[in-house]
Scaffold this motif. Structure first.
Motif, PDB file in Angstrom:
ATOM      1  N   SER A  18       4.331 -14.220  -7.527  1.00 42.83           N
ATOM      2  CA  SER A  18       5.614 -13.978  -6.899  1.00 42.83           C
ATOM      3  C   SER A  18       5.885 -12.474  -6.917  1.00 42.83           C
ATOM      4  O   SER A  18       5.488 -11.760  -7.825  1.00 42.83           O
ATOM      5  N   GLY A  19       6.474 -11.996  -5.830  1.00 42.37           N
ATOM      6  CA  GLY A  19       6.813 -10.583  -5.738  1.00 42.37           C
ATOM      7  C   GLY A  19       5.793  -9.725  -5.013  1.00 42.37           C
ATOM      8  O   GLY A  19       5.991  -8.521  -4.852  1.00 42.37           O
ATOM      9  N   VAL A  20       4.700 -10.317  -4.541  1.00 43.38           N
ATOM     10  CA  VAL A  20       3.669  -9.505  -3.882  1.00 43.38           C
ATOM     11  C   VAL A  20       3.911  -9.335  -2.376  1.00 43.38           C
ATOM     12  O   VAL A  20       3.240  -8.538  -1.730  1.00 43.38           O
ATOM     13  N   GLY A  21       4.867 -10.102  -1.855  1.00 41.86           N
ATOM     14  CA  GLY A  21       5.221  -9.900  -0.442  1.00 41.86           C
ATOM     15  C   GLY A  21       4.971 -11.079   0.488  1.00 41.86           C
ATOM     16  O   GLY A  21       5.037 -10.923   1.712  1.00 41.86           O
ATOM     17  N   LYS A  22       4.739 -12.268  -0.078  1.00 39.39           N
ATOM     18  CA  LYS A  22       4.443 -13.429   0.773  1.00 39.39           C
ATOM     19  C   LYS A  22       5.627 -13.825   1.667  1.00 39.39           C
ATOM     20  O   LYS A  22       5.450 -14.029   2.865  1.00 39.39           O
ATOM     21  N   SER A  23       6.809 -13.903   1.084  1.00 37.77           N
ATOM     22  CA  SER A  23       7.978 -14.304   1.888  1.00 37.77           C
ATOM     23  C   SER A  23       8.248 -13.304   2.993  1.00 37.77           C
ATOM     24  O   SER A  23       8.614 -13.678   4.108  1.00 37.77           O
ATOM     25  N   THR A  24       8.064 -12.030   2.659  1.00 33.46           N
ATOM     26  CA  THR A  24       8.255 -10.988   3.663  1.00 33.46           C
ATOM     27  C   THR A  24       7.335 -11.254   4.857  1.00 33.46           C
ATOM     28  O   THR A  24       7.773 -11.219   6.010  1.00 33.46           O
ATOM     29  N   LEU A  25       6.073 -11.557   4.560  1.00 34.72           N
ATOM     30  CA  LEU A  25       5.101 -11.833   5.622  1.00 34.72           C
ATOM     31  C   LEU A  25       5.449 -13.111   6.383  1.00 34.72           C
ATOM     32  O   LEU A  25       5.381 -13.147   7.612  1.00 34.72           O
TER      33      LEU A  25
ATOM     34  N   ALA B 284       0.824  -1.213   0.000  1.00 40.10           N
ATOM     35  CA  ALA B 284       0.000   0.000   0.000  1.00 40.10           C
ATOM     36  C   ALA B 284       0.857   1.261   0.000  1.00 40.10           C
ATOM     37  O   ALA B 284       0.445   2.298  -0.535  1.00 40.10           O
ATOM     38  N   ASP B 285       2.054   1.170   0.550  1.00 38.36           N
ATOM     39  CA  ASP B 285       2.934   2.351   0.603  1.00 38.36           C
ATOM     40  C   ASP B 285       3.388   2.807  -0.779  1.00 38.36           C
ATOM     41  O   ASP B 285       3.837   3.943  -0.951  1.00 38.36           O
ATOM     42  N   LEU B 286       3.281   1.910  -1.774  1.00 37.11           N
ATOM     43  CA  LEU B 286       3.764   2.264  -3.109  1.00 37.11           C
ATOM     44  C   LEU B 286       2.722   2.982  -3.976  1.00 37.11           C
ATOM     45  O   LEU B 286       3.045   3.537  -5.007  1.00 37.11           O
TER      46      LEU B 286
ATOM     47  N   SER C 212       0.689  -2.785   4.182  1.00 40.24           N
ATOM     48  CA  SER C 212       2.068  -2.652   3.737  1.00 40.24           C
ATOM     49  C   SER C 212       2.898  -3.582   4.601  1.00 40.24           C
ATOM     50  O   SER C 212       3.055  -3.354   5.799  1.00 40.24           O
ATOM     51  N   ALA C 213       3.390  -4.636   3.973  1.00 41.60           N
ATOM     52  CA  ALA C 213       4.151  -5.634   4.736  1.00 41.60           C
ATOM     53  C   ALA C 213       5.419  -5.028   5.311  1.00 41.60           C
ATOM     54  O   ALA C 213       5.811  -5.341   6.429  1.00 41.60           O
ATOM     55  N   THR C 214       6.031  -4.149   4.541  1.00 39.23           N
ATOM     56  CA  THR C 214       7.295  -3.575   5.017  1.00 39.23           C
ATOM     57  C   THR C 214       7.068  -2.663   6.221  1.00 39.23           C
ATOM     58  O   THR C 214       7.985  -2.404   6.982  1.00 39.23           O
TER      59      THR C 214
HETATM   60  P1  GDP Z   1       6.922 -13.067  -2.676  1.00 41.19           P
HETATM   61  O1  GDP Z   1       7.517 -13.464  -3.965  1.00 41.19           O
HETATM   62  O2  GDP Z   1       5.436 -12.960  -2.738  1.00 41.19           O
HETATM   63  O3  GDP Z   1       7.379 -13.926  -1.546  1.00 41.19           O
HETATM   64  O4  GDP Z   1       7.413 -11.564  -2.375  1.00 41.19           O
HETATM   65  P2  GDP Z   1       8.570 -11.030  -1.429  1.00 41.19           P
HETATM   66  O5  GDP Z   1       8.145 -11.101  -0.004  1.00 41.19           O
HETATM   67  O6  GDP Z   1       9.842 -11.704  -1.781  1.00 41.19           O
HETATM   68  O7  GDP Z   1       8.604  -9.502  -1.822  1.00 41.19           O
HETATM   69  C1  GDP Z   1       9.098  -9.042  -3.065  1.00 41.19           C
HETATM   70  C2  GDP Z   1       9.708  -7.658  -2.876  1.00 41.19           C
HETATM   71  O8  GDP Z   1       8.704  -6.730  -2.495  1.00 41.19           O
HETATM   72  C3  GDP Z   1      10.751  -7.631  -1.777  1.00 41.19           C
HETATM   73  O9  GDP Z   1      11.797  -6.782  -2.198  1.00 41.19           O
HETATM   74  C4  GDP Z   1      10.023  -7.033  -0.603  1.00 41.19           C
HETATM   75  O10 GDP Z   1      10.869  -6.331   0.265  1.00 41.19           O
HETATM   76  C5  GDP Z   1       9.053  -6.097  -1.290  1.00 41.19           C
HETATM   77  N1  GDP Z   1       7.827  -5.866  -0.507  1.00 41.19           N
HETATM   78  C6  GDP Z   1       7.061  -6.796   0.105  1.00 41.19           C
HETATM   79  N2  GDP Z   1       6.025  -6.213   0.727  1.00 41.19           N
HETATM   80  C7  GDP Z   1       6.132  -4.885   0.496  1.00 41.19           C
HETATM   81  C8  GDP Z   1       5.355  -3.725   0.879  1.00 41.19           C
HETATM   82  O11 GDP Z   1       4.321  -3.808   1.563  1.00 41.19           O
HETATM   83  N3  GDP Z   1       5.791  -2.515   0.432  1.00 41.19           N
HETATM   84  C9  GDP Z   1       6.906  -2.378  -0.337  1.00 41.19           C
HETATM   85  N4  GDP Z   1       7.263  -1.157  -0.725  1.00 41.19           N
HETATM   86  N5  GDP Z   1       7.662  -3.437  -0.695  1.00 41.19           N
HETATM   87  C10 GDP Z   1       7.283  -4.672  -0.292  1.00 41.19           C
END
Ligand code: GDP
Ligand code: ZN
Length: 367
Positions: A206-213, A152-154, A180-182
């Motif tokens: 991929s890239g939506v933030g799952k691993s981060t969570l 959401a921050d983006l 916003s996961a970050t």
């Molecule tokens: P996955 O492929 O779904 O597991 O996604 P990742 O967790 O690897 O996230 C992909 C990239 O997006 C990483 O560089 C994260 O730091 C970034 N990211 C994840 N969540 C957010 C968020 O809420 N805001 C922003 N700005 N970046 C995020």
């Protein structure tokens, strides 16, 4: 740890009472390895166990066999003996999909998942068709769908809210959160759902933030065991895939390659769908192997020239084909590895099973 921590409810208690013999214990399967399963028992002890002969014989198809997330009745072996899964309890929910390829076999990805979190964002990933596919999958499983419109921050608030609104409209029953996961907002939302005994899994591109969570939930860098190394075909660890983890702050999380494959599979279909009209045109190309790049009698290029097809979409379509090729190349390779493993596994399992049946016969004095 108690059974309740692991998701045990009256539903399973009743089912267990009906099948269990004396000395059988309830356990929840948390991992599938090449030859056996790992289960957690009520005291939190982790045991390795194999599928009992009768359970094998009685299974009509793969989907009947135990899977990660299942509750089972285990007969503990003595010091020398294996622990044996004697029965699989009925499933409250079942996250499954059709196996890739022509077979209509159903593959169970995870059993007894309560909540499936679909992660997306309001930007490049936003795609209602894809959301629809995920919702279909979740609805079939019986689990509750929750959506995170992440990152959401983006994007500006209006864009996030509009995305959330469209998703709610598509699936009135779904709870949709802008996060916003970050900034740890995703974590806060997930924690609301992760009460004691609740099992949750996450899907999404991929890239939506799952691993981060996932990392935030686990509270540390965590290595899922058994990710297949595509070059050597070996797992990073000795165990293979499919895991259920009890989280430090309550609830459980399932993450496994099956769930990741669901993403690849939906994405390819969605990609194709979004260019269905252009795909249609290719039927009118003069040559079946038309590359649509200066080929004689190309219907797509003709359509662009005549203004029936937008030039940007034409370019997108050319790139899209490459993307899909790449996607299916990766998937084929992966499938080959998985199949090779599967064959080996079933041989190993069969051998064990034959041994066991023979042993049981010997014990009964049969030939
Ligand atoms: P996955 O492929 O779904 O597991 O996604 P990742 O967790 O690897 O996230 C992909 C990239 O997006 C990483 O560089 C994260 O730091 C970034 N990211 C994840 N969540 C957010 C968020 O809420 N805001 C922003 N700005 N970046 C995020
Ligand atoms: Zn063409």
């Amino acid at each position: 740890m108690t059974l309740t921590t692991l998701g045990w409810t009256d539903f399973f208690e009743q089912a267990f009472k009906q099948v269990a013999k004396e000395a059988w214990l309830p356990g929840r399967l948390i991992r599938e390895t090449k030859i056996n399963f790992s289960a957690l028992l009520d005291d939190g002890e982790e045991v390795e166990c194999v599928v009992g002969g009768k359970l094998w014989h009685d299974a009509g198809c793969d989907a009947d066999l135990p899977a990660v997330g299942d509750w089972v009745a285990i007969e503990l072996g003595g010091d020398e003996d294996e622990h044996i899964i004697r029965a699989r309890l009925p499933r409250k929910t079942c996250f499954s999909r059709k196996a890739p390829g022509k077979s209509s076999q159903e593959q169970v990805i995870a059993a007894n998942v309560d909540i499936v979190v679909v992660v997306t964002d309001a930007g490049a990933d936003f795609n209602l068709r894809r959301m629809e596919r995920y919702f279909t999958l979740v609805a079939r499983s019986g689990a509750q769908p929750v959506v995170l419109v992440n990152k959401a921050d983006l994007f500006d608030q209006k864009q996030n809210e509009e995305a959330a609104r469209q998703i709610r409209e598509l699936m009135p029953g779904a709870e949709v959160w802008i996060t916003s996961a970050t900034q740890h907002e995703g974590l806060e939302v997930l924690r609301k759902y992760l009460k004691e005994g609740i099992t949750l899994t996450m899907v999404g591109s991929s890239g939506v933030g799952k691993s981060t969570l996932v990392n935030q939930l686990l509270g540390e860098e965590w290595l899922w065991t058994g990710e297949v190394n595509e070059v050597t075909g070996k797992g990073r660890h000795t165990t293979v895939s499919r895991e259920l983890v009890v989280l430090p702050d309550g609830g459980m999380l399932v993450d496994n390659p099956g769930i990741r494959e669901v993403q690849m599979w939906t994405d390819e279909e969605t990609l194709r769908d979004s260019f269905a009209d252009v795909e249609e045109l290719t039927n009118e190309c003069k040559f079946r192997d038309c590359k649509h790049q200066g080929d004689k009698g190309c219907a797509i290029e003709a359509a662009v020239k005549e203004g029936r097809l937008n030039a940007r979409r034409y370019e997108g379509f050319l790139r899209l084909d490459e993307e899909i090729d790449e996607l299916s190349r990766r998937r084929k390779k992966r499938q080959m590895i998985v199949e090779r493993w599967g064959k080996r596994n079933s041989k190993v399992k069969a051998r064990n099973l034959d041994d066991r049946i023979q042993l049981e016969r010997d014990e009964r004095g049969e030939l």
